[in-house]
Design an enzyme around this catalytic site. Structure first.
Site, PDB file in Angstrom:
ATOM      1  N   ASP A 116      11.928 -17.172  86.433  1.00  0.00           N
ATOM      2  CA  ASP A 116      13.360 -17.483  86.498  1.00  0.00           C
ATOM      3  C   ASP A 116      14.015 -16.487  87.447  1.00  0.00           C
ATOM      4  OD1 ASP A 116      16.205 -17.957  85.599  1.00  0.00           O
ATOM      5  OD2 ASP A 116      15.236 -19.030  83.970  1.00  0.00           O
ATOM      6  N   TYR A 168      24.428 -33.728  91.609  1.00  0.00           N
ATOM      7  CA  TYR A 168      23.442 -33.511  90.536  1.00  0.00           C
ATOM      8  C   TYR A 168      22.626 -34.790  90.308  1.00  0.00           C
ATOM      9  CZ  TYR A 168      21.618 -32.307  85.881  1.00  0.00           C
ATOM     10  OH  TYR A 168      20.797 -32.051  84.799  1.00  0.00           O
TER      11      TYR A 168
HETATM   12  P1  NAP Z   1      20.004 -23.687  81.432  1.00  0.00           P
HETATM   13  O1  NAP Z   1      20.089 -23.222  80.023  1.00  0.00           O
HETATM   14  O2  NAP Z   1      21.123 -23.422  82.358  1.00  0.00           O
HETATM   15  O3  NAP Z   1      18.622 -23.150  82.039  1.00  0.00           O
HETATM   16  C1  NAP Z   1      18.269 -23.343  83.366  1.00  0.00           C
HETATM   17  C2  NAP Z   1      17.601 -22.079  83.868  1.00  0.00           C
HETATM   18  O4  NAP Z   1      17.225 -22.246  85.257  1.00  0.00           O
HETATM   19  C3  NAP Z   1      18.559 -20.873  83.837  1.00  0.00           C
HETATM   20  O5  NAP Z   1      17.897 -19.717  83.400  1.00  0.00           O
HETATM   21  C4  NAP Z   1      18.991 -20.795  85.277  1.00  0.00           C
HETATM   22  O6  NAP Z   1      19.554 -19.550  85.651  1.00  0.00           O
HETATM   23  C5  NAP Z   1      17.679 -21.094  85.969  1.00  0.00           C
HETATM   24  N1  NAP Z   1      17.847 -21.288  87.403  1.00  0.00           N
HETATM   25  C6  NAP Z   1      18.941 -21.723  88.085  1.00  0.00           C
HETATM   26  N2  NAP Z   1      18.714 -21.672  89.411  1.00  0.00           N
HETATM   27  C7  NAP Z   1      17.461 -21.194  89.584  1.00  0.00           C
HETATM   28  C8  NAP Z   1      16.671 -20.898  90.715  1.00  0.00           C
HETATM   29  N3  NAP Z   1      17.137 -21.070  91.956  1.00  0.00           N
HETATM   30  N4  NAP Z   1      15.417 -20.433  90.519  1.00  0.00           N
HETATM   31  C9  NAP Z   1      14.932 -20.240  89.270  1.00  0.00           C
HETATM   32  N5  NAP Z   1      15.644 -20.470  88.154  1.00  0.00           N
HETATM   33  C10 NAP Z   1      16.893 -20.940  88.311  1.00  0.00           C
HETATM   34  O7  NAP Z   1      19.817 -25.280  81.462  1.00  0.00           O
HETATM   35  P2  NAP Z   1      18.938 -26.289  80.579  1.00  0.00           P
HETATM   36  O8  NAP Z   1      19.871 -27.173  79.875  1.00  0.00           O
HETATM   37  O9  NAP Z   1      17.873 -25.581  79.839  1.00  0.00           O
HETATM   38  O10 NAP Z   1      18.302 -27.155  81.785  1.00  0.00           O
HETATM   39  C11 NAP Z   1      16.913 -27.212  82.070  1.00  0.00           C
HETATM   40  C12 NAP Z   1      16.659 -28.431  82.929  1.00  0.00           C
HETATM   41  O11 NAP Z   1      17.019 -29.620  82.216  1.00  0.00           O
HETATM   42  C13 NAP Z   1      17.471 -28.472  84.231  1.00  0.00           C
HETATM   43  O12 NAP Z   1      16.691 -28.973  85.279  1.00  0.00           O
HETATM   44  C14 NAP Z   1      18.599 -29.443  83.886  1.00  0.00           C
HETATM   45  O13 NAP Z   1      19.128 -30.050  85.034  1.00  0.00           O
HETATM   46  C15 NAP Z   1      17.874 -30.422  83.000  1.00  0.00           C
HETATM   47  N6  NAP Z   1      18.727 -31.208  82.119  1.00  0.00           N
HETATM   48  C16 NAP Z   1      19.532 -30.593  81.200  1.00  0.00           C
HETATM   49  C17 NAP Z   1      20.303 -31.375  80.351  1.00  0.00           C
HETATM   50  C18 NAP Z   1      21.188 -30.785  79.298  1.00  0.00           C
HETATM   51  O14 NAP Z   1      21.913 -31.550  78.643  1.00  0.00           O
HETATM   52  N7  NAP Z   1      21.178 -29.493  79.056  1.00  0.00           N
HETATM   53  C19 NAP Z   1      20.274 -32.771  80.443  1.00  0.00           C
HETATM   54  C20 NAP Z   1      19.443 -33.350  81.401  1.00  0.00           C
HETATM   55  C21 NAP Z   1      18.673 -32.570  82.216  1.00  0.00           C
HETATM   56  P3  NAP Z   1      21.183 -19.461  85.756  1.00  0.00           P
HETATM   57  O15 NAP Z   1      21.700 -19.589  84.352  1.00  0.00           O
HETATM   58  O16 NAP Z   1      21.439 -18.137  86.383  1.00  0.00           O
HETATM   59  O17 NAP Z   1      21.629 -20.613  86.629  1.00  0.00           O
END
Ligand code: NAP
Length: 247
Positions: free
Chosen positions: A37, A154
């Site tokens: 990360d 997105y």
């Molecule tokens: P999250 O809690 O924000 O976790 C995402 C992680 O990825 C964070 O630690 C973030 O760091 C990190 N990240 C961002 N940019 C990065 C980079 N350039 N290189 C490496 N790491 C990076 O989000 P989540 O909900 O667990 O999401 C995980 C995945 O599921 C994502 O691809 C998201 O689009 C997808 N998703 C989520 C949802 C939802 O409802 N939560 C729904 C559909 C799909 P920072 O916090 O510093 O950005």
């Protein structure tokens, strides 16, 4: 016996949210986990938590937009644990803006992390998986990658992930490398906190046939299935985990 015994997994965005849930679950199921990360302090905490509870994990810094970081991450997995069997392309960022509100710079940033980041991960992992005799790549898309939404950049980035997944499946299936996409609905993590607060939980629940707002573990269980050999006949598929929102 664990469902991932003997496997080595690399998970991007593993410091929190769904990536951290996957790292913990994979380790419980017997995998050696490299979680990567840009959030180093949080990632080291997850690494310690896994190692202190009987699992095996290693944190490293990975910006998914950097090809050099990807090469180093795959090398670290192979050097430390001997091979790479599983890649979860989970890191992502959300931008909830319509077409006219989205600047060209914002568009580029979202595509860089969410689509190019996944492409670079797939590209870096394939030689190591070939060396291991096969592997499983799980790309985290979204229901926003399946249908139109108000999150322009997105949704486009997640739609690209869906088709990149299928192209990878078609090209590398003969080498035993599988590639599937996962399409979560509304999952309670830092990413959705602001959205859930502004739209309101009741509104989201009303839009969800199962009347559930899911947690990161709900998605991790689906990712586990695709990562494991239980899904050996599954590639190029789309696993929708959304409580029925898109149904
Ligand atoms: P999250 O809690 O924000 O976790 C995402 C992680 O990825 C964070 O630690 C973030 O760091 C990190 N990240 C961002 N940019 C990065 C980079 N350039 N290189 C490496 N790491 C990076 O989000 P989540 O909900 O667990 O999401 C995980 C995945 O599921 C994502 O691809 C998201 O689009 C997808 N998703 C989520 C949802 C939802 O409802 N939560 C729904 C559909 C799909 P920072 O916090 O510093 O950005």
């Amino acid at each position: 016996m664990g469902r991932l015994d003997g496997k080595v997994a690399l998970i991007s965005g593993g410091s929190k949210g769904q990536g951290a849930a996957e790292a913990k679950l994979f380790a419980q199921e017997g995998a050696k986990v490299v979680l990567a990360d840009i959030l180093d302090d949080e990632g080291k905490k997850i690494e310690a938590e896994i190692n202190e509870t009987g699992g095996e994990a290693m944190y490293l810094h990975l910006d998914v937009t950097s090809e050099a970081d990807w090469a180093a991450a795959v090398r670290a997995a192979v050097d430390s644990y001997g091979k790479l069997d599983i890649l979860v392309n989970n890191a992502g960022i959300l931008l909830r803006k319509g077409v006219e509100e989205t600047s060209a710079e914002e568009w580029d940033r979202v595509q860089d992390v969410n689509s190019k980041g996944v492409f670079l991960g797939v590209k870096a992992a394939i030689p190591a998986m070939r060396e291991a005799g096969g592997g499983s790549i799980v790309n985290i898309s979204s229901i926003a990658g399946l249908r139109g939404s108000t999150s322009t950049a997105y949704g486009a980035s997640k739609g690209l992930v869906r088709l990149l997944t299928k192209s990878t499946a078609v090209q590398y299936g003969p080498e035993g490398i599988r590639c599937n996409s996962v399409h979560p609905g509304i999952i309670e993590t830092d990413m959705t906190e602001e959205m859930l607060d502004s739209v309101g939980r009741e509104q989201w629940l009303a839009r969800t046939p199962l009347r559930i707002i899911a947690n990161a573990h709900d998605v991790a269980l689906g990712v586990l299935y695709l990562a494991s050999d239980e899904s050996r006949y599954v590639t190029g598929s789309e696993l929708v985990i959304d409580g029925g929102i898109t149904a």
